[in-house]
Design a protein around this motif. Sequence first.
Motif, PDB file in Angstrom:
ATOM      1  N   ASP B  12     -16.177 -16.408  23.011  1.00  0.00           N
ATOM      2  CA  ASP B  12     -16.686 -15.932  21.742  1.00  0.00           C
ATOM      3  C   ASP B  12     -17.633 -14.749  21.925  1.00  0.00           C
ATOM      4  O   ASP B  12     -18.248 -14.296  20.979  1.00  0.00           O
ATOM      5  CB  ASP B  12     -17.404 -17.050  20.993  1.00  0.00           C
ATOM      6  N   TRP B  26     -15.905 -15.701  11.586  1.00  0.00           N
ATOM      7  CA  TRP B  26     -17.091 -16.076  12.368  1.00  0.00           C
ATOM      8  C   TRP B  26     -17.519 -17.485  12.014  1.00  0.00           C
ATOM      9  O   TRP B  26     -17.951 -18.258  12.870  1.00  0.00           O
ATOM     10  CB  TRP B  26     -18.237 -15.086  12.134  1.00  0.00           C
ATOM     11  N   ARG B  29     -15.236 -19.733  13.868  1.00  0.00           N
ATOM     12  CA  ARG B  29     -15.563 -19.752  15.302  1.00  0.00           C
ATOM     13  C   ARG B  29     -16.806 -20.590  15.562  1.00  0.00           C
ATOM     14  O   ARG B  29     -16.888 -21.324  16.544  1.00  0.00           O
ATOM     15  CB  ARG B  29     -15.826 -18.329  15.805  1.00  0.00           C
ATOM     16  N   GLY B  30     -17.788 -20.469  14.654  1.00  0.00           N
ATOM     17  CA  GLY B  30     -19.000 -21.285  14.778  1.00  0.00           C
ATOM     18  C   GLY B  30     -18.663 -22.764  14.685  1.00  0.00           C
ATOM     19  O   GLY B  30     -19.176 -23.595  15.441  1.00  0.00           O
ATOM     20  N   ALA B 140     -28.998 -22.037  18.685  1.00  0.00           N
ATOM     21  CA  ALA B 140     -29.074 -20.710  18.074  1.00  0.00           C
ATOM     22  C   ALA B 140     -29.833 -19.731  18.965  1.00  0.00           C
ATOM     23  O   ALA B 140     -29.385 -18.611  19.199  1.00  0.00           O
ATOM     24  CB  ALA B 140     -29.743 -20.806  16.704  1.00  0.00           C
ATOM     25  N   ASN B 143     -27.515 -18.877  21.925  1.00  0.00           N
ATOM     26  CA  ASN B 143     -26.202 -18.253  21.764  1.00  0.00           C
ATOM     27  C   ASN B 143     -26.146 -17.087  20.784  1.00  0.00           C
ATOM     28  O   ASN B 143     -25.344 -16.174  20.972  1.00  0.00           O
ATOM     29  CB  ASN B 143     -25.186 -19.300  21.325  1.00  0.00           C
ATOM     30  N   LEU B 144     -26.959 -17.106  19.732  1.00  0.00           N
ATOM     31  CA  LEU B 144     -26.826 -16.059  18.715  1.00  0.00           C
ATOM     32  C   LEU B 144     -27.096 -14.644  19.238  1.00  0.00           C
ATOM     33  O   LEU B 144     -26.419 -13.707  18.818  1.00  0.00           O
ATOM     34  CB  LEU B 144     -27.714 -16.361  17.506  1.00  0.00           C
ATOM     35  N   ARG B 152     -23.960 -13.411  13.172  1.00  0.00           N
ATOM     36  CA  ARG B 152     -24.820 -14.543  13.513  1.00  0.00           C
ATOM     37  C   ARG B 152     -24.937 -15.547  12.386  1.00  0.00           C
ATOM     38  O   ARG B 152     -24.845 -16.753  12.607  1.00  0.00           O
ATOM     39  CB  ARG B 152     -26.210 -14.028  13.908  1.00  0.00           C
ATOM     40  N   TYR B 155     -21.644 -17.465  11.749  1.00  0.00           N
ATOM     41  CA  TYR B 155     -21.364 -18.277  12.938  1.00  0.00           C
ATOM     42  C   TYR B 155     -22.248 -19.519  12.952  1.00  0.00           C
ATOM     43  O   TYR B 155     -21.773 -20.642  13.143  1.00  0.00           O
ATOM     44  CB  TYR B 155     -21.611 -17.428  14.179  1.00  0.00           C
ATOM     45  N   PHE B 156     -23.558 -19.301  12.702  1.00  0.00           N
ATOM     46  CA  PHE B 156     -24.474 -20.440  12.694  1.00  0.00           C
ATOM     47  C   PHE B 156     -24.167 -21.379  11.528  1.00  0.00           C
ATOM     48  O   PHE B 156     -24.257 -22.602  11.665  1.00  0.00           O
ATOM     49  CB  PHE B 156     -25.928 -19.971  12.631  1.00  0.00           C
ATOM     50  N   PHE B 159     -21.238 -23.425  12.619  1.00  0.00           N
ATOM     51  CA  PHE B 159     -21.655 -24.367  13.657  1.00  0.00           C
ATOM     52  C   PHE B 159     -22.416 -25.538  13.050  1.00  0.00           C
ATOM     53  O   PHE B 159     -22.092 -26.700  13.260  1.00  0.00           O
ATOM     54  CB  PHE B 159     -22.541 -23.643  14.677  1.00  0.00           C
TER      55      PHE B 159
END
Lengths: 121, 256
Positions: B12, B26, B29-30, B140, B143-144, B152, B155-156, B159
């Motif tokens: 990723d 995104w 993917r998160g 976070a 990885n962010l 970001r 994605y977050f 997640f």
Amino acid sequence: MMLPFEAAVADTWWWPYVMILVAGWIATDMWRWIGVLAGGRLREDGELLIWVRAVATALVAGVISKLILFPTGVIEATPMWLRLLAALAGFAAYLGLGRRVIVGVLVAEVLLIGGWLLLGL
Amino acid sequence: MASSSSPLSSGDEPRPGDGEVSSLQWFLRGGRAAVSLPALILMAAFVGYAGLARGTGLTLAETLVMAGLVWALPSIVVLTGAIGTGLGIVPAGIAVALASVRLMPMTMAMIPMVKVPGRTKTWQLLYISHFIAVTAWVFAMHNLPKLPREARLPYFAGFSTLLTSSVTCVTGIAYLLVDELPPAVAGGLFLLTPVYFLCSLWGASRLSSDKLSMIAGLALGPLFYTFAPGLDLLWTGLVGGTLAYGVTRLRRRGLS
């Protein structure tokens, strides 16, 4: 301390949900909302943010050592040295063996559960 | 970061052509990244909590609402205790609020990382802020920074939405299935959380001030807990973080 009406509603089916909403959800999420409003004003490269990050990191680290030294529940039965040894060995394994979190976790678990069974707790 | 346990190492990282990746992608993917070690560990912690909730006499629905809506394990444990002992709503609320003040500096530190100035809406930040608790925060911070800024937030969001809903489901299943765990297993589940935090928080520390404040927090946490219980975590953060910040700043720029 009970509010005047609490005795009357305490046994209804919905009162626990009011407790969860007000004393749980609002009491917790208000800090996150304040954090959003205050954090939105911080510059990403600013000195203030570096300090806030340091405070947040130290605080989370405090949570970690409290969990290891003063746990609650069944793990209270283990001696403190065993928990410390397991956690430190796990962290050392994480640092020494390629920084893999899973390695640290496994080493700590093997030591804790192995020690638990050896001590016959 | 060479950590192969990082859910991001599977591909990723920013790639050529990421400019065309949409927010929805995104988000997805998160969500995929939430299938991870931290999720497993958090599930284990909530399996332990399900036993406590059942023992305290909470119903399944109450347990689920509390897990998903409060979403910070210390607050949940405090509130469960309060309901179990018939505490009033005001003292219970104060106790829970004290247990969760720590979320404020954590949120403050994370928001500038996900915010795109001029584009991110406040309601989006308020939405993701609900999921900020130690596990998602450490994830976070770790990885962010590797992702493009626009990626970001979605994605977050992906997640943490998947993390919270799956952990809440597992809590419900555990409530139904788990009556009594063997003590060694319950103890092992308990130790997972601090050891996971210990390793991944170190991995998430980029600046030397972060590493130093982690060491200071580890040392000061038990100290303040012994001498100033209640607000001990806040003191640990303020004193430990300020010390670490001050020392690294002195080393960085001298006394200027």
